[in-house]
Design a protein around this motif. Structure first.
Motif, PDB file in Angstrom:
ATOM      1  N   GLN A   1       0.673  -1.173  -0.026  1.00 49.70           N
ATOM      2  CA  GLN A   1       0.061  -0.164  -0.027  1.00 49.70           C
ATOM      3  C   GLN A   1       0.831   1.172  -0.041  1.00 49.70           C
ATOM      4  O   GLN A   1       0.634   2.065  -0.760  1.00 49.70           O
ATOM      5  N   PHE A   2       1.912   1.205   0.942  1.00 53.78           N
ATOM      6  CA  PHE A   2       2.718   2.520   0.954  1.00 53.78           C
ATOM      7  C   PHE A   2       3.504   2.802  -0.128  1.00 53.78           C
ATOM      8  O   PHE A   2       3.667   3.893  -0.884  1.00 53.78           O
ATOM      9  N   GLU A   3       4.015   1.642  -0.970  1.00 56.93           N
ATOM     10  CA  GLU A   3       4.761   1.754  -2.076  1.00 56.93           C
ATOM     11  C   GLU A   3       3.829   2.337  -3.421  1.00 56.93           C
ATOM     12  O   GLU A   3       4.242   3.086  -4.147  1.00 56.93           O
ATOM     13  N   ALA A   4       2.463   1.741  -3.562  1.00 59.78           N
ATOM     14  CA  ALA A   4       1.726   2.125  -4.460  1.00 59.78           C
ATOM     15  C   ALA A   4       1.008   3.756  -4.297  1.00 59.78           C
ATOM     16  O   ALA A   4       0.902   4.255  -5.296  1.00 59.78           O
ATOM     17  N   ALA A   5       1.242   4.042  -2.907  1.00 54.94           N
ATOM     18  CA  ALA A   5       0.880   5.451  -2.845  1.00 54.94           C
ATOM     19  C   ALA A   5       2.156   6.420  -3.030  1.00 54.94           C
ATOM     20  O   ALA A   5       2.048   7.662  -2.811  1.00 54.94           O
ATOM     21  N   GLY A   6       3.184   5.942  -3.598  1.00 58.75           N
ATOM     22  CA  GLY A   6       4.480   6.966  -3.824  1.00 58.75           C
ATOM     23  C   GLY A   6       5.471   6.711  -2.655  1.00 58.75           C
ATOM     24  O   GLY A   6       6.604   7.377  -2.902  1.00 58.75           O
TER      25      GLY A   6
END
Length: 607
Positions: A417-422
């Motif tokens: 989730q964190f990486e998908a949000a940048g």
């Protein structure tokens, strides 16, 4: 010469045998009654009786005798009747695995002699023959030629054939997609076999392909949950599309006869609660049961539903037996079972009464239509913590997680989730329960983190471990905001021990920190019921929510923008039958866990 093919022979293995069962059931469903056909074709009463006997042999599994009788009827008949009986003989031979026999039975059957869906069924047989002979173009052409409005039984059979054709062509993703659509039309052993083939098709794809192809699927695509589960099984969970519901259920409005009624409310009459009361999960089950009963007896409606509790035992077979007892006793809704394996096996059955399962099966299957699954998932919490941190402007994180399964699941979901949000995970480590000195792990995980305002720490661990980690972070001069899942809180106020956790912000159930409308007060309940305390408090809240969900389950499943304010968070559902929980937020201050801003915000910050 017409292509004459049929399914692989019975000797080719279990997959084919399972598909034969599926096709046999579908073929039977597609047949007109013999009496109706006899009248239509001008057949005699004797011929109709003989045809009925052949169909009876078919349903009893005596395929050889059934095929022989249909062929005899075809030889004795003329015109339309002969064509009908030859088609049925060929379908029966296909179902027993006799490809050449099916081809011979069809002979030079004329399409103009066929009625109703018989021409479509003939095309299906030809497509199967083409597939067996390796003529994939012909098989696809025949399937495409079925038209836009095939009968239901033809549509289902065509989906299964299309899945096999795509797989033979090497397109595993397309094959799995057809099987995902087919899943909703099947039950029992047929659904189980179809799901096994679906999973095998996706398992043969690499991670990069799965990630690329899932981006082409709509949020409500039937294949999406299966791809998500396959990626989780490969250690590559996807970012979650967290729900943003906007409409509370239960809005009071005028009903019939001028009486007021709650929108979406449909009360059950007789409910069954399935829990493993005498197995290794007995302690967990007790907290859930007590929460369920507390909500049940606090229900102020004039007439509460009749309630019966069943022991779901230690195994999936026990749980299925308990479900069957409950339905036999008249239950119109069933809550449970609890174990993941039992939930998965129950979803394979033909459910006579809808189920609100108290867990999510690991195998990835979604509930049958009309049923739902509800659980306290560490994955969901990890994803929501990631969104919370990104909404706070944190873009760089060090991750510390325990080595247990739930901690790993939360950490993986957080990363996705964190990486998908940048965001960026700049360091990550796992801490074993036996470890007490974390100096080396802290140095490795935070070496590239720095002290900027955009940096933070995520922890996925129990309070005992976190009480060791937080002071050592401060000693290492890591003075950054720390976020965690609910596991970091023991569920009981213990200021003396929890001072070391000061500053940690974490997700949790709103009921632990303040009143929730329609639920018994936590302080009052905890003083009288031991199972509402400590780690059992969340399970107690979970049990209350299970009871509260039942009257609104159908409405939530049909209205993804609606939510129920629950003891464990805002509860909403998707079109796959999965109940989602939007958690609340709390922070340790002076050793006490307190709701943030005085009231537990139960929705992630909007970015």
């Amino acid at each position: 010469m017409r292509l004459r093919r049929f399914r692989d022979t019975l000797e080719t293995g279990a997959i084919v045998r399972g598909a034969l069962v599926l096709l046999a059931a579908l073929a039977l469903a597609s047949c007109a009654t013999m009496g109706d056909f006899g009248e239509r074709a001008g057949g005699s009463t004797a011929a109709s009786a003989e045809a009925g006997h052949a169909e009876q042999l078919y349903t009893q599994g005596q395929l050889d005798q059934a095929a022989t009788e249909f062929l005899a009827l075809a030889d004795a008949a003329r015109g339309d009747a002969a064509a009908h009986y030859r088609l049925r003989a060929a379908e029966v031979m296909r179902d027993r695995g006799d490809i050449e026999g099916a081809a011979r039975a069809l002979g030079d059957i004329k399409r103009r002699r066929l009625h109703g869906d018989e021409a479509q069924r003939l095309d299906l047989l030809d497509a199967e023959i083409a597939l067996k002979h390796g003529d994939l173009d012909q098989a696809e052409a025949l399937l495409a030629g079925l038209g836009d409005n095939p009968t239901e039984s033809v549509r289902v059979r065509a989906l299964e054939l299309r899945a096999r054709t795509d797989l033979a062509r090497g397109d595993r993703f397309a094959s799995a997609r057809s099987r995902a659509v087919l899943d909703r039309d099947l039950s029992g052993a047929d659904r189980e076999q179809n799901r096994r083939q679906l999973v095998e098709a996706l398992a043969g794809l690499d991670i990069a392909t799965l990630r690329t192809r899932i981006d082409t699927l709509a949020e409500q695509d039937a294949l999406r949950p299966w791809v998500e589960q396959t990626l989780r099984g490969k250690g590559q969970p996807l970012a979650r599309a967290l729900p943003r519901p906007s409409r509370p259920v239960g809005t009071v409005q005028p009903g019939g006869g001028g009486a007021l009624q709650a929108e979406g409310y449909f009360p059950p009459h007789r409910i069954a609660l399935l829990l493993p009361l005498s197995a290794q999960f007995a302690t967990v089950a007790q907290s859930i049961r007590d929460g369920f009963l507390s909500a049940y007896f606090a229900d102020e409606r004039a007439r509460r539903p009749e309630l019966h509790i069943y022991d779901s035992g230690k195994s999936p077979a026990d749980a299925i037996a308990a479900y069957e007892r409950a339905v036999a006793d008249g239950a119109d809704h069933v809550i449970g079972p609890l174990q993941r394996e039992s939930v998965g096996e129950l979803f394979h059955q033909s459910l006579k009464s809808p189920v609100l399962a108290l867990n999510h099966p690991d195998t990835g299957e979604v509930p049958p239509a009309g049923s739902a699954e509800f659980g306290l998932l560490p994955d969901a919490e990890g994803a929501q913590v990631a969104e919370r941190m990104r909404a706070r402007g944190i873009t760089r994180v060090a991750v510390f997680a325990a080595t247990s399964d739930w901690a790993e699941r939360a950490a993986r979901a957080f990363r996705a989730q964190f990486e998908a949000a940048g965001g960026s995970i700049v360091g990550e480590t796992r801490l074993a329960d036996k470890d007490v000195n974390f100096a080396t792990a802290i140095t490795q995980a935070t070496a590239a983190l720095g002290q900027g305002a955009d940096a933070g720490v995520f922890v996925s661990m129990r309070p005992q471990q976190a009480r060791l980690l937080l002071p050592q972070l401060k000693v290492a001069n890591i003075n950054l905001p720390v976020y965690a899942t609910s596991h970091v809180y023991s569920g009981e106020a213990n200021a003396a021990l929890d001072r070391d956790l000061d500053g940690i912000e974490f997700s949790d159930a709103p009921w632990l920190f303040g009143p929730v409308p329609g639920r018994p007060d936590r302080n009052a309940v905890a003083s009288r019921i031991d199972s509402a305390n400590g780690l059992g408090s969340r399970l107690f809240a979970f049990g209350m929510d299970a009871y509260a969900l039942l009257p609104y389950m159908d409405w939530l499943l049909a209205h993804p923008d609606s939510y129920l304010n629950g003891a464990t968070g805002q509860l909403t559902a998707d079109s796959f039958g999965r109940i989602h929980r939007l958690v609340g937020w709390a922070r340790f201050q002076n050793g006490v866990a307190l709701p943030i801003d005085g009231a537990l915000d139960s929705a992630p910050l909007q970015q």
